[in-house]
Design a protein around this motif. Structure first.
Motif, PDB file in Angstrom:
ATOM      1  N   ASP A 176      34.256  11.753 -13.180  1.00 21.58           N
ATOM      2  CA  ASP A 176      34.065  12.853 -12.196  1.00 21.58           C
ATOM      3  C   ASP A 176      34.794  13.993 -12.285  1.00 21.58           C
ATOM      4  O   ASP A 176      34.535  15.036 -12.266  1.00 21.58           O
ATOM      5  N   ARG A 177      36.126  13.613 -12.820  1.00 24.68           N
ATOM      6  CA  ARG A 177      37.228  14.659 -13.137  1.00 24.68           C
ATOM      7  C   ARG A 177      36.726  15.541 -14.464  1.00 24.68           C
ATOM      8  O   ARG A 177      36.793  16.786 -14.433  1.00 24.68           O
ATOM      9  N   GLU A 178      36.024  14.828 -15.186  1.00 22.43           N
ATOM     10  CA  GLU A 178      35.575  15.485 -16.483  1.00 22.43           C
ATOM     11  C   GLU A 178      34.646  16.619 -16.306  1.00 22.43           C
ATOM     12  O   GLU A 178      34.330  17.531 -16.880  1.00 22.43           O
ATOM     13  N   PHE A 191      32.755  15.424  -7.623  1.00 20.48           N
ATOM     14  CA  PHE A 191      33.236  14.378  -7.014  1.00 20.48           C
ATOM     15  C   PHE A 191      32.388  13.765  -5.732  1.00 20.48           C
ATOM     16  O   PHE A 191      32.872  13.894  -4.750  1.00 20.48           O
ATOM     17  N   VAL A 250      45.646  11.056  -5.968  1.00 18.94           N
ATOM     18  CA  VAL A 250      45.937  11.758  -7.122  1.00 18.94           C
ATOM     19  C   VAL A 250      47.393  12.667  -7.208  1.00 18.94           C
ATOM     20  O   VAL A 250      47.530  13.404  -6.150  1.00 18.94           O
ATOM     21  N   TYR A 265      36.310   8.245 -10.754  1.00 20.72           N
ATOM     22  CA  TYR A 265      37.148   9.432 -10.753  1.00 20.72           C
ATOM     23  C   TYR A 265      37.543   9.884 -12.189  1.00 20.72           C
ATOM     24  O   TYR A 265      37.321  11.222 -12.255  1.00 20.72           O
ATOM     25  N   ARG A 317      39.668   9.896  -1.518  1.00 25.25           N
ATOM     26  CA  ARG A 317      40.304  10.652  -2.597  1.00 25.25           C
ATOM     27  C   ARG A 317      41.214  11.512  -1.890  1.00 25.25           C
ATOM     28  O   ARG A 317      40.975  12.030  -0.741  1.00 25.25           O
ATOM     29  N   ASP A 355      34.129  17.621 -13.080  1.00 20.21           N
ATOM     30  CA  ASP A 355      34.626  18.539 -11.889  1.00 20.21           C
ATOM     31  C   ASP A 355      33.594  18.546 -10.719  1.00 20.21           C
ATOM     32  O   ASP A 355      33.381  19.497  -9.966  1.00 20.21           O
ATOM     33  N   THR A 361      47.734  15.373 -12.562  1.00 22.56           N
ATOM     34  CA  THR A 361      46.484  14.857 -13.507  1.00 22.56           C
ATOM     35  C   THR A 361      46.736  13.337 -13.461  1.00 22.56           C
ATOM     36  O   THR A 361      45.890  12.594 -14.368  1.00 22.56           O
TER      37      THR A 361
END
Length: 190
Positions: free
Chosen positions: A168-170, A174, A53, A165, A123, A172, A56
């Motif tokens: 999960d990012r939406e 993981f 990552v 990913y 990650r 927050d 963003t």
């Protein structure tokens, strides 16, 4: 249970012919040396890599080797003897993307029994913003979610890791994702 062919013909210990048979106390065929009795196990390969990552965006490598040369992937490769999975993932990320990373956590594990492989992606964060193509890679880029070349991803494990990913990012969160991928045809390039 699916049966697998065994490519070994001769014992790596003494050089004599091997026979595929169930050794005493076992429950499946193994390559057994007819002369010295050595049992040769053919176990799944472990592939390790990183979901890198950068702010963003995520880092992807365009493969320069088969299988799937020219398609995009996460930096990954076979675990070497003497390495932890995390060490192997960091090494492969350097070899394929010349990127230094800081590991956050193990993120996805995939069982691919039809090709006897296990994939493990960590990650991670791109450490210093630098990256470039390694020997097996023709191009390395960071992609925002909207720009991911979904139809040009090399493998289902890459697609699934990216899907996890971005979801999960939406939210927050993981969590680690573990799943099996059954055999399916890999689409040809359009």
């Amino acid at each position: 249970m699916e049966s697998f062919s065994y490519p070994m013909k001769f014992c790596s210990t003494c050089g004599a012919a091997i026979t595929l048979k169930v050794p005493p106390g076992d429950n499946r065929p193994r390559a057994v040396c007819d002369a010295c009795g050595a049992i040769h196990y053919d176990n799944p390969k472990v592939v390790v890599g990183c979901l890198v990552v950068a702010d963003t965006s995520v880092l992807l490598c365009r493969r320069g080797i088969d299988p799937r040369s020219g398609f995009w992937t996460l930096p990954a490769g076979y675990l070497e003897k003497g390495e932890t999975t995390e060490q192997g993932a960091v090494r492969e990320t350097w070899e394929e993307a010349r990127a230094r990373v800081d590991i956050d956590a193990l993120y996805t594990i995939f069982d691919l029994p039809y090709i006897s492989q296990i994939y493990m992606f960590y990650r991670s964060k791109l450490r210093d913003g630098r990256f470039s193509a390694g020997e097996e890679t023709v191009e390395v880029r960071v992609f925002a979610e909207r720009d991911i070349p979904w139809s040009e991803l090399a493998f289902p494990v890459v697609e699934r890791t990216l899907q996890h990913y971005f979801h999960d990012r939406e939210i927050d969160e993981f969590p680690m994702h573990v799943e099996s991928i059954e055999k399916r045809p890999i689409p040809r390039r359009p």
